[in-house]
Design a protein around this motif. Structure first.
Motif, PDB file in Angstrom:
ATOM      1  N   MET A 191       0.833  -1.208   0.000  1.00  0.00           N
ATOM      2  CA  MET A 191       0.000   0.000   0.000  1.00  0.00           C
ATOM      3  C   MET A 191       0.866   1.256   0.000  1.00  0.00           C
ATOM      4  SD  MET A 191      -2.916  -1.353   2.666  1.00  0.00           S
ATOM      5  CE  MET A 191      -3.888   0.167   2.705  1.00  0.00           C
ATOM      6  N   LEU A 192       1.968   1.214   0.738  1.00  0.00           N
ATOM      7  CA  LEU A 192       2.889   2.346   0.717  1.00  0.00           C
ATOM      8  C   LEU A 192       3.552   2.484  -0.648  1.00  0.00           C
ATOM      9  CD1 LEU A 192       4.618   2.023   4.212  1.00  0.00           C
ATOM     10  CD2 LEU A 192       2.932   3.728   3.510  1.00  0.00           C
ATOM     11  N   LEU A 193       3.896   1.353  -1.253  1.00  0.00           N
ATOM     12  CA  LEU A 193       4.550   1.404  -2.561  1.00  0.00           C
ATOM     13  C   LEU A 193       3.634   1.980  -3.632  1.00  0.00           C
ATOM     14  CD1 LEU A 193       6.417  -2.027  -2.563  1.00  0.00           C
ATOM     15  CD2 LEU A 193       7.380   0.243  -2.189  1.00  0.00           C
ATOM     16  N   MET A 194       2.324   1.816  -3.465  1.00  0.00           N
ATOM     17  CA  MET A 194       1.383   2.383  -4.436  1.00  0.00           C
ATOM     18  C   MET A 194       1.485   3.903  -4.474  1.00  0.00           C
ATOM     19  SD  MET A 194       0.082  -0.233  -5.832  1.00  0.00           S
ATOM     20  CE  MET A 194      -0.957   0.725  -6.916  1.00  0.00           C
ATOM     21  N   GLN A 195       1.995   4.496  -3.409  1.00  0.00           N
ATOM     22  CA  GLN A 195       2.150   5.954  -3.345  1.00  0.00           C
ATOM     23  C   GLN A 195       3.511   6.396  -3.882  1.00  0.00           C
ATOM     24  OE1 GLN A 195       1.240   6.917   0.788  1.00  0.00           O
ATOM     25  NE2 GLN A 195      -0.360   5.353   0.764  1.00  0.00           N
ATOM     26  N   LYS A 196       4.307   5.429  -4.351  1.00  0.00           N
ATOM     27  CA  LYS A 196       5.612   5.676  -4.963  1.00  0.00           C
ATOM     28  C   LYS A 196       6.523   6.548  -4.089  1.00  0.00           C
ATOM     29  CE  LYS A 196       4.061   4.951  -9.701  1.00  0.00           C
ATOM     30  NZ  LYS A 196       4.678   3.610  -9.752  1.00  0.00           N
ATOM     31  N   PRO A 197       6.776   6.117  -2.861  1.00  0.00           N
ATOM     32  CA  PRO A 197       7.640   6.920  -1.988  1.00  0.00           C
ATOM     33  C   PRO A 197       9.098   6.838  -2.409  1.00  0.00           C
ATOM     34  CG  PRO A 197       7.158   4.829  -0.938  1.00  0.00           C
ATOM     35  CD  PRO A 197       6.345   4.860  -2.213  1.00  0.00           C
ATOM     36  N   LYS A 198       9.822   7.921  -2.225  1.00  0.00           N
ATOM     37  CA  LYS A 198      11.268   7.886  -2.418  1.00  0.00           C
ATOM     38  C   LYS A 198      11.941   7.256  -1.204  1.00  0.00           C
ATOM     39  CE  LYS A 198      13.626   9.585  -5.119  1.00  0.00           C
ATOM     40  NZ  LYS A 198      14.324   8.978  -6.277  1.00  0.00           N
ATOM     41  N   LEU A 199      11.347   7.488  -0.023  1.00  0.00           N
ATOM     42  CA  LEU A 199      11.897   6.990   1.225  1.00  0.00           C
ATOM     43  C   LEU A 199      10.835   6.191   1.959  1.00  0.00           C
ATOM     44  CD1 LEU A 199      14.107   6.968   3.476  1.00  0.00           C
ATOM     45  CD2 LEU A 199      13.096   9.091   4.323  1.00  0.00           C
ATOM     46  N   LEU A 200      11.194   4.995   2.401  1.00  0.00           N
ATOM     47  CA  LEU A 200      10.264   4.116   3.111  1.00  0.00           C
ATOM     48  C   LEU A 200      10.839   3.828   4.495  1.00  0.00           C
ATOM     49  CD1 LEU A 200       7.605   2.568   2.582  1.00  0.00           C
ATOM     50  CD2 LEU A 200       8.985   0.636   1.802  1.00  0.00           C
ATOM     51  N   LEU A 201      10.095   4.188   5.541  1.00  0.00           N
ATOM     52  CA  LEU A 201      10.495   3.928   6.920  1.00  0.00           C
ATOM     53  C   LEU A 201       9.703   2.732   7.434  1.00  0.00           C
ATOM     54  CD1 LEU A 201      10.359   7.625   8.232  1.00  0.00           C
ATOM     55  CD2 LEU A 201      12.334   6.425   7.279  1.00  0.00           C
ATOM     56  N   VAL A 202      10.392   1.697   7.870  1.00  0.00           N
ATOM     57  CA  VAL A 202       9.731   0.441   8.240  1.00  0.00           C
ATOM     58  C   VAL A 202      10.114   0.081   9.671  1.00  0.00           C
ATOM     59  CG1 VAL A 202       9.343  -1.972   7.606  1.00  0.00           C
ATOM     60  CG2 VAL A 202       9.900  -0.292   5.824  1.00  0.00           C
ATOM     61  N   ASP A 203       9.113  -0.016  10.538  1.00  0.00           N
ATOM     62  CA  ASP A 203       9.344  -0.247  11.962  1.00  0.00           C
ATOM     63  C   ASP A 203       9.088  -1.704  12.319  1.00  0.00           C
ATOM     64  OD1 ASP A 203       9.793   0.053  14.649  1.00  0.00           O
ATOM     65  OD2 ASP A 203       8.009   1.256  15.054  1.00  0.00           O
ATOM     66  N   GLU A 204      10.134  -2.410  12.727  1.00  0.00           N
ATOM     67  CA  GLU A 204      10.064  -3.805  13.176  1.00  0.00           C
ATOM     68  C   GLU A 204       9.165  -4.666  12.281  1.00  0.00           C
ATOM     69  OE1 GLU A 204       9.961  -4.654  17.368  1.00  0.00           O
ATOM     70  OE2 GLU A 204      10.309  -2.560  17.866  1.00  0.00           O
ATOM     71  N   PRO A 205       9.539  -4.839  11.033  1.00  0.00           N
ATOM     72  CA  PRO A 205       8.659  -5.531  10.086  1.00  0.00           C
ATOM     73  C   PRO A 205       8.466  -7.019  10.354  1.00  0.00           C
ATOM     74  CG  PRO A 205      10.804  -5.127   9.106  1.00  0.00           C
ATOM     75  CD  PRO A 205      10.779  -4.373  10.396  1.00  0.00           C
ATOM     76  N   VAL A 206       9.398  -7.669  11.075  1.00  0.00           N
ATOM     77  CA  VAL A 206       9.292  -9.121  11.220  1.00  0.00           C
ATOM     78  C   VAL A 206       8.804  -9.555  12.604  1.00  0.00           C
ATOM     79  CG1 VAL A 206      11.038  -9.530   9.460  1.00  0.00           C
ATOM     80  CG2 VAL A 206      11.731  -9.381  11.855  1.00  0.00           C
ATOM     81  N   ALA A 207       8.376  -8.623  13.433  1.00  0.00           N
ATOM     82  CA  ALA A 207       7.851  -8.994  14.754  1.00  0.00           C
ATOM     83  C   ALA A 207       6.643  -9.908  14.595  1.00  0.00           C
ATOM     84  CB  ALA A 207       7.466  -7.743  15.535  1.00  0.00           C
ATOM     85  N   GLY A 208       6.683 -11.071  15.211  1.00  0.00           N
ATOM     86  CA  GLY A 208       5.565 -12.004  15.151  1.00  0.00           C
ATOM     87  C   GLY A 208       5.521 -12.881  13.922  1.00  0.00           C
ATOM     88  N   MET A 209       6.533 -12.794  13.067  1.00  0.00           N
ATOM     89  CA  MET A 209       6.530 -13.591  11.832  1.00  0.00           C
ATOM     90  C   MET A 209       7.153 -14.959  12.038  1.00  0.00           C
ATOM     91  SD  MET A 209       7.543 -11.136   8.641  1.00  0.00           S
ATOM     92  CE  MET A 209       6.478  -9.795   8.089  1.00  0.00           C
ATOM     93  N   THR A 210       6.772 -15.907  11.175  1.00  0.00           N
ATOM     94  CA  THR A 210       7.453 -17.196  11.120  1.00  0.00           C
ATOM     95  C   THR A 210       8.800 -17.000  10.426  1.00  0.00           C
ATOM     96  OG1 THR A 210       6.548 -17.786   8.952  1.00  0.00           O
ATOM     97  CG2 THR A 210       5.209 -18.333  10.891  1.00  0.00           C
ATOM     98  N   HIS A 211       9.691 -17.988  10.542  1.00  0.00           N
ATOM     99  CA  HIS A 211      10.991 -17.897   9.885  1.00  0.00           C
ATOM    100  C   HIS A 211      10.838 -17.798   8.368  1.00  0.00           C
ATOM    101  CE1 HIS A 211      13.488 -18.329  13.414  1.00  0.00           C
ATOM    102  NE2 HIS A 211      12.814 -19.399  13.806  1.00  0.00           N
TER     103      HIS A 211
END
Length: 277
Positions: A191-211
């Motif tokens: 959804m963020l990529l649909m806005q074509k950002p030059k800069l993407l800030l991502v906070d703890e993307p893998v919290a709670g994920m499987t390996h």
């Protein structure tokens, strides 16, 4: 027909492809020096607590940067300052060499080309994957707006491209609420990529994920570099090792160390304050 009536008639025309559907890149973003984001001499104090202390940070165009640090190091405050949620007491924050982010509000900063993903995924669970991405692209703030707009072939292709990038091309019509935790995280990145950002800030993307989901997330974030600058704040050191070329360590609101993962792991100051050695 008055101006208001004309605007309304255009909006309800299902054959109309609205101007706000067409992604725009701000012509003021100047990265001729290969630096997209500048933070210089930034300070922020909350009730006597110095959350950010003379912070200097430079993010190059197209790079993936990992930011690590113990709790209270200033990571969230730093992102709040970049996105306009918090104003620093002193310092400068620039996107490229011409856009002063401190003179803009949150909405203006988002529109200028900075996207932020929080730790908890925020998707429209009652809408399909496709409609989540469409809603993000159009900028319409209502479900009604999505169903009123007609996408042209290029815009439909862009949704298909992003769905393939985030690995959800086989789930276009699935309600977002039925996705796994990891898939919701990928959808929000999409959804963020649909806005074509030059800069993407991502906070703890893998919290709670499987390996397996973590591995896929690493692939996704690495695939974004070049076209986007990506700043990842993360506590999972195994994940950081899998994606990081440059790591910045924050401590007490200041850059403690910066370099590749080998440099960071062997740095005695980092061992003392973060790695607990």
């Amino acid at each position: 027909m008055n101006a208001i009536s004309h605007s309304v008639s255009q909006f309800v025309n299902r054959e109309q492809v609205f101007d706000f559907l067409k992604p725009q890149e701000n012509p003021l973003i100047d990265t001729r020096h290969n630096v997209l984001l500048y933070l210089e001499g930034v300070n922020k104090t909350f009730d006597g607590f110095k959350a950010i202390n003379d912070l200097n940070l430079y993010i190059r165009e197209g790079e993936l940067r990992c930011i690590i640090g113990p709790n209270g190091a200033g990571k969230t405050t730093m992102m709040d300052i970049i996105t306009g949620k918090t104003r620093p007491d002193t310092g400068q924050v620039w996107l490229g060499s011409k856009i002063n982010l401190l003179k803009m509000d949150e909405a203006e900063i988002a529109n200028i080309g900075i996207g932020r993903k929080f730790q908890k995924p925020t998707v429209f669970e009652c809408l399909s994957v496709w409609h989540n991405l469409e809603l993000a692209m159009t900028g319409v703030r209502s479900v009604w707006g999505v169903f009123r707009a007609t996408l042209n072939g290029e815009q439909q292709d862009e949704i298909q491209r992003v769905m393939a990038l985030i690995g959800l091309q086989d789930h276009a019509q699935l309600m977002a609420g039925n996705l796994s935790h990891g898939q919701k995280q990928w959808l929000e990145i999409g959804m963020l990529l649909m806005q074509k950002p030059k800069l993407l800030l991502v906070d703890e993307p893998v919290a709670g994920m499987t390996h397996q989901e973590m591995d896929r997330t690493a692939e996704l974030l690495n695939s974004l570099t070049g076209e986007h600058s990506v700043v990842v704040v993360e506590h999972d050191m195994d994940f950081v090792r899998s994606i990081a070329s440059t790591v910045t360590v924050l401590h007490q609101g200041h850059v403690l160390a910066e370099g590749n993962m080998s440099d960071i792991q062997s740095n005695p100051k980092v061992k003392e304050v973060y790695l607990g050695e």
